[in-house]
Scaffold this motif. Structure first.
Motif, PDB file in Angstrom:
ATOM      1  N   HIS A  33       0.837  -1.208   0.000  1.00 18.04           N
ATOM      2  CA  HIS A  33       0.000   0.000   0.000  1.00 18.04           C
ATOM      3  C   HIS A  33       0.870   1.255   0.000  1.00 18.04           C
ATOM      4  O   HIS A  33       0.476   2.279  -0.555  1.00 18.04           O
ATOM      5  CB  HIS A  33      -0.932   0.011   1.211  1.00 18.04           C
ATOM      6  CG  HIS A  33      -1.917  -1.107   1.210  1.00 18.04           C
ATOM      7  ND1 HIS A  33      -2.763  -1.330   2.269  1.00 18.04           N
ATOM      8  CD2 HIS A  33      -2.204  -2.066   0.298  1.00 18.04           C
ATOM      9  CE1 HIS A  33      -3.522  -2.389   2.002  1.00 18.04           C
ATOM     10  NE2 HIS A  33      -3.197  -2.851   0.808  1.00 18.04           N
ATOM     11  N   ALA A  34       2.058   1.159   0.597  1.00 18.87           N
ATOM     12  CA  ALA A  34       2.979   2.302   0.670  1.00 18.87           C
ATOM     13  C   ALA A  34       3.788   2.499  -0.608  1.00 18.87           C
ATOM     14  O   ALA A  34       4.506   3.486  -0.729  1.00 18.87           O
ATOM     15  CB  ALA A  34       3.913   2.134   1.860  1.00 18.87           C
ATOM     16  N   GLY A  35       3.685   1.560  -1.572  1.00 17.71           N
ATOM     17  CA  GLY A  35       4.366   1.779  -2.843  1.00 17.71           C
ATOM     18  C   GLY A  35       5.223   0.650  -3.371  1.00 17.71           C
ATOM     19  O   GLY A  35       5.603   0.654  -4.534  1.00 17.71           O
ATOM     20  N   GLN A  36       5.576  -0.326  -2.532  1.00 14.10           N
ATOM     21  CA  GLN A  36       6.362  -1.461  -3.008  1.00 14.10           C
ATOM     22  C   GLN A  36       5.491  -2.326  -3.911  1.00 14.10           C
ATOM     23  O   GLN A  36       4.299  -2.507  -3.644  1.00 14.10           O
ATOM     24  CB  GLN A  36       6.866  -2.271  -1.819  1.00 14.10           C
ATOM     25  CG  GLN A  36       7.802  -3.387  -2.183  1.00 14.10           C
ATOM     26  CD  GLN A  36       8.333  -4.103  -0.935  1.00 14.10           C
ATOM     27  OE1 GLN A  36       8.291  -3.581   0.175  1.00 14.10           O
ATOM     28  NE2 GLN A  36       8.800  -5.314  -1.127  1.00 14.10           N
ATOM     29  N   SER A  37       6.045  -2.875  -4.976  1.00 14.44           N
ATOM     30  CA  SER A  37       5.287  -3.724  -5.898  1.00 14.44           C
ATOM     31  C   SER A  37       5.153  -5.140  -5.337  1.00 14.44           C
ATOM     32  O   SER A  37       6.122  -5.700  -4.826  1.00 14.44           O
ATOM     33  CB  SER A  37       5.976  -3.799  -7.260  1.00 14.44           C
ATOM     34  OG  SER A  37       5.932  -2.560  -7.892  1.00 14.44           O
ATOM     35  N   ALA A  38       3.971  -5.706  -5.472  1.00 10.12           N
ATOM     36  CA  ALA A  38       3.742  -7.086  -5.058  1.00 10.12           C
ATOM     37  C   ALA A  38       4.490  -8.019  -6.007  1.00 10.12           C
ATOM     38  O   ALA A  38       4.384  -7.881  -7.227  1.00 10.12           O
ATOM     39  CB  ALA A  38       2.255  -7.402  -5.064  1.00 10.12           C
ATOM     40  N   PRO A  39       5.256  -8.993  -5.480  1.00  8.18           N
ATOM     41  CA  PRO A  39       6.068  -9.863  -6.338  1.00  8.18           C
ATOM     42  C   PRO A  39       5.293 -10.960  -7.048  1.00  8.18           C
ATOM     43  O   PRO A  39       5.778 -11.526  -8.025  1.00  8.18           O
ATOM     44  CB  PRO A  39       7.087 -10.463  -5.372  1.00  8.18           C
ATOM     45  CG  PRO A  39       6.363 -10.490  -4.063  1.00  8.18           C
ATOM     46  CD  PRO A  39       5.485  -9.252  -4.068  1.00  8.18           C
TER      47      PRO A  39
END
Length: 137
Positions: A33-39
């Motif tokens: 939610h904070a900006g990291q992409s789901a792998p």
């Protein structure tokens, strides 16, 4: 669904994650939610469930394929998401470009428990996993 005037409630980093995994929100879906992409497609599915639970419209729209993305997400003030169970995942790994995740999501609607089941299709768009549609739509 009706648009609510409720403000979004973001869990604190150490609180349980709405997706049901044992990690705290900050180490689980909160980082996405904070900006990291789901792998993986499954990680994106879990993070989208959590986004519905905490009413994070911006994240939901950002992770929705442009060809199927609505103009807005309407949250129903009488709906509360209560749990997620992943039944199966096909494809959707870091090496795939498509994936399908079958899940059951529990909810409480006006005090009555319920459940929805869906097979969601995920694809890579501009390098990131996004929700495309439900299989069969």
């Amino acid at each position: 669904m009706s648009r609510t005037s409720r403000s979004r409630r973001t869990p604190r980093p150490g609180e349980p994650c709405p997706c049901g995994l044992p990690a705290g929100y900050g180490d689980c879906c909160g980082r996405f939610h904070a900006g990291q992409s789901a792998p993986t497609a499954e990680a994106l599915m879990r993070s989208r469930f959590s986004a519905f639970a905490v009413e994070d419209e911006a994240y939901l729209l950002r992770t929705w394929h442009p060809s199927t993305r609505p103009a807005q997400v309407d949250f129903d003030r009488d709906m509360r998401w209560t749990g997620l169970e992943i039944e199966a995942a096909t494809g959707g790994s870091p090496i795939h470009t498509e994936g399908i995740v079958t899940f059951r999501a529990g909810y409480d609607y006006r005090g009555q428990p319920g459940e929805m089941r869906e097979q969601s299709r995920f694809v890579r768009h501009e390098g990131a996993w996004v929700y495309r549609d439900a299989v069969g739509e």
